[in-house]
Motif scaffolding. Structure first.
Motif, mmCIF file in Angstrom:
data_model
loop_
_atom_site.group_PDB
_atom_site.id
_atom_site.type_symbol
_atom_site.label_atom_id
_atom_site.label_comp_id
_atom_site.label_asym_id
_atom_site.label_seq_id
_atom_site.Cartn_x
_atom_site.Cartn_y
_atom_site.Cartn_z
ATOM 1 N N ILE A 83 0.861 -1.184 0.000
ATOM 2 C CA ILE A 83 0.000 0.000 0.000
ATOM 3 C C ILE A 83 0.898 1.236 0.000
ATOM 4 O O ILE A 83 1.330 1.713 1.048
ATOM 5 N N CYS A 84 1.182 1.767 -1.183
ATOM 6 C CA CYS A 84 2.148 2.865 -1.295
ATOM 7 C C CYS A 84 1.660 4.146 -0.632
ATOM 8 O O CYS A 84 2.466 4.980 -0.224
ATOM 9 N N TRP A 85 0.355 4.332 -0.480
ATOM 10 C CA TRP A 85 -0.167 5.572 0.082
ATOM 11 C C TRP A 85 0.067 5.681 1.581
ATOM 12 O O TRP A 85 -0.001 6.761 2.142
ATOM 13 N N ASP A 86 0.358 4.566 2.247
ATOM 14 C CA ASP A 86 0.613 4.615 3.692
ATOM 15 C C ASP A 86 1.796 5.506 4.039
ATOM 16 O O ASP A 86 1.846 6.074 5.113
ATOM 17 N N ASN A 87 2.747 5.611 3.162
ATOM 18 C CA ASN A 87 3.970 6.337 3.448
ATOM 19 C C ASN A 87 4.095 7.595 2.593
ATOM 20 O O ASN A 87 5.175 8.166 2.467
ATOM 21 N N ALA A 88 3.002 8.062 1.998
ATOM 22 C CA ALA A 88 3.045 9.183 1.056
ATOM 23 C C ALA A 88 3.576 10.464 1.697
ATOM 24 O O ALA A 88 4.346 11.192 1.074
ATOM 25 N N GLY A 89 3.186 10.733 2.932
ATOM 26 C CA GLY A 89 3.660 11.958 3.590
ATOM 27 C C GLY A 89 5.168 11.966 3.763
ATOM 28 O O GLY A 89 5.841 12.969 3.479
ATOM 29 N N ALA A 90 5.719 10.849 4.204
ATOM 30 C CA ALA A 90 7.163 10.759 4.392
ATOM 31 C C ALA A 90 7.887 10.831 3.051
ATOM 32 O O ALA A 90 8.925 11.495 2.933
ATOM 33 N N GLU A 91 7.348 10.173 2.030
ATOM 34 C CA GLU A 91 7.977 10.212 0.711
ATOM 35 C C GLU A 91 7.982 11.638 0.170
ATOM 36 O O GLU A 91 8.969 12.082 -0.425
ATOM 37 N N SER A 92 6.910 12.378 0.364
ATOM 38 C CA SER A 92 6.835 13.761 -0.095
ATOM 39 C C SER A 92 7.848 14.645 0.633
ATOM 40 O O SER A 92 8.521 15.472 0.018
ATOM 41 N N LEU A 93 7.951 14.467 1.941
ATOM 42 C CA LEU A 93 8.915 15.239 2.727
ATOM 43 C C LEU A 93 10.334 15.021 2.219
ATOM 44 O O LEU A 93 11.066 15.978 1.956
#
Length: 101
Positions: free
Chosen positions: A32-42
């Protein structure tokens, strides 16, 4: 510390390091790639705004750059998702709204 399930994050040494620094670990669900979307964006913002633009001669220089950029990111950098406010200003607005209620 939130991460994906990469081997570097699931390793025993990482668990020990987090425990030594008082960090609670959490990991996104598998596939589930969206679980870590905030960290990836940062980290994408950090790499494009800071890391790729500088050459660091020492680890200490890199650590200082990360620290300085994180202070900038939270206190001064305006975020479109927050109405062009910094995260700190946005939190102050939320706190003021809550206190006024």
């Amino acid at each position: 510390m939130h991460s994906d399930r990469g081997t570097q994050y699931t390793a025993h040494d990482m668990a020990l390091a987090c425990a030594a620094h008082g960090l609670r670990r959490s990991m996104g669900a598998t596939g589930i790639c969206w679980d870590n979307a905030g960290a990836e964006s940062l980290w994408s913002s950090f790499k494009h705004e800071c890391y790729y633009r500088h050459a660091f001669a020492t680890k200490a220089e890199l650590v200082a750059a990360v620290d300085n950029w994180m202070i900038f990111y939270n206190n001064d950098r305006r975020h479109s998702a927050l109405g062009m406010r910094s995260p700190i200003d946005y939190e102050r607005t939320l706190r003021a709204t809550t206190e006024a209620s």
